[in-house]
Scaffold this motif. Sequence first.
Motif, PDB file in Angstrom:
ATOM      1  N   ALA A 134       4.021   2.420   2.591  1.00 24.84           N
ATOM      2  CA  ALA A 134       3.068   3.136   1.749  1.00 24.84           C
ATOM      3  C   ALA A 134       3.625   4.491   1.334  1.00 24.84           C
ATOM      4  O   ALA A 134       3.591   4.851   0.148  1.00 24.84           O
ATOM      5  N   VAL A 135       4.147   5.235   2.281  1.00 27.10           N
ATOM      6  CA  VAL A 135       4.670   6.573   1.976  1.00 27.10           C
ATOM      7  C   VAL A 135       5.862   6.479   1.022  1.00 27.10           C
ATOM      8  O   VAL A 135       5.951   7.239   0.058  1.00 27.10           O
ATOM      9  N   ALA A 136       6.764   5.540   1.248  1.00 24.13           N
ATOM     10  CA  ALA A 136       7.922   5.392   0.355  1.00 24.13           C
ATOM     11  C   ALA A 136       7.471   5.046  -1.067  1.00 24.13           C
ATOM     12  O   ALA A 136       7.995   5.598  -2.046  1.00 24.13           O
ATOM     13  N   ALA A 138      -4.562  11.342  -2.064  1.00 24.45           N
ATOM     14  CA  ALA A 138      -4.515  12.465  -1.126  1.00 24.45           C
ATOM     15  C   ALA A 138      -3.090  12.695  -0.632  1.00 24.45           C
ATOM     16  O   ALA A 138      -2.637  13.838  -0.498  1.00 24.45           O
ATOM     17  N   VAL A 139      -2.362  11.603  -0.377  1.00 23.49           N
ATOM     18  CA  VAL A 139      -0.958  11.729   0.018  1.00 23.49           C
ATOM     19  C   VAL A 139      -0.168  12.392  -1.114  1.00 23.49           C
ATOM     20  O   VAL A 139       0.597  13.345  -0.902  1.00 23.49           O
ATOM     21  N   MET A 140      -0.373  11.918  -2.327  1.00 21.84           N
ATOM     22  CA  MET A 140       0.360  12.464  -3.474  1.00 21.84           C
ATOM     23  C   MET A 140      -0.044  13.911  -3.746  1.00 21.84           C
ATOM     24  O   MET A 140       0.795  14.714  -4.185  1.00 21.84           O
ATOM     25  N   ALA A 141      -1.294  14.254  -3.481  1.00 20.31           N
ATOM     26  CA  ALA A 141      -1.735  15.636  -3.671  1.00 20.31           C
ATOM     27  C   ALA A 141      -0.954  16.584  -2.765  1.00 20.31           C
ATOM     28  O   ALA A 141      -0.550  17.669  -3.188  1.00 20.31           O
ATOM     29  N   VAL A 142      -0.719  16.167  -1.533  1.00 16.90           N
ATOM     30  CA  VAL A 142       0.076  16.998  -0.621  1.00 16.90           C
ATOM     31  C   VAL A 142       1.504  17.120  -1.137  1.00 16.90           C
ATOM     32  O   VAL A 142       2.086  18.206  -1.130  1.00 16.90           O
ATOM     33  N   LEU A 143       2.065  16.034  -1.649  1.00 18.59           N
ATOM     34  CA  LEU A 143       3.407  16.113  -2.235  1.00 18.59           C
ATOM     35  C   LEU A 143       3.417  17.070  -3.429  1.00 18.59           C
ATOM     36  O   LEU A 143       4.424  17.703  -3.709  1.00 18.59           O
ATOM     37  N   GLY A 144       2.269  17.164  -4.117  1.00 15.67           N
ATOM     38  CA  GLY A 144       2.150  18.015  -5.298  1.00 15.67           C
ATOM     39  C   GLY A 144       1.699  19.435  -5.030  1.00 15.67           C
ATOM     40  O   GLY A 144       1.458  20.194  -5.967  1.00 15.67           O
ATOM     41  N   GLY A 145       1.533  19.808  -3.755  1.00 12.76           N
ATOM     42  CA  GLY A 145       1.239  21.202  -3.453  1.00 12.76           C
ATOM     43  C   GLY A 145      -0.083  21.492  -2.775  1.00 12.76           C
ATOM     44  O   GLY A 145      -0.358  22.644  -2.430  1.00 12.76           O
TER      45      GLY A 145
END
Length: 156
Positions: free
Chosen positions: A72-74, A104-111
Amino acid sequence: MCKEPESWEPQEYLVRFPDGRQVRGSSLKRSESLVPPDFGVYLLGRDPKCTDREYLWVKWRDFSAPAVTEDAVASLREAYRRAAYQRVEVGCRGGVGRTGTALAVMAVLGGVEPDAAVLWVRTNYHPKAVETAGQRRWLSELLPQLGGPENRRSSK
């Protein structure tokens, strides 16, 4: 050299992350009536076998967390990376729980700070995103690992 992504049509369930990247959150049914993405990540119990787009399938049953966190993370990192230059969609059957959890995972990657990610997605995508206690628990274990600036930088 990265090019700017082609524009999405207005009002297509777009989420704009703090770093400016955009991703469309969607249900598969709704997605069929919209402009197809260049790339999608689909969070489902079985492969959707899309023929009109490049995609990754993450085995993820409804109302649960993904079967394999690393997969999922990859996949979400790849979607986040591509959102810099392609139209990217993340979706599940209903477009709320699993999709919101992935966003939510992508939001953390985005800041977005890890402890604010669920509220951020509920405010910027859907008020019922991240539907279950299991999804919230999965995020609470995962997001702190993604949250440092050194980890965010490696995602871009």
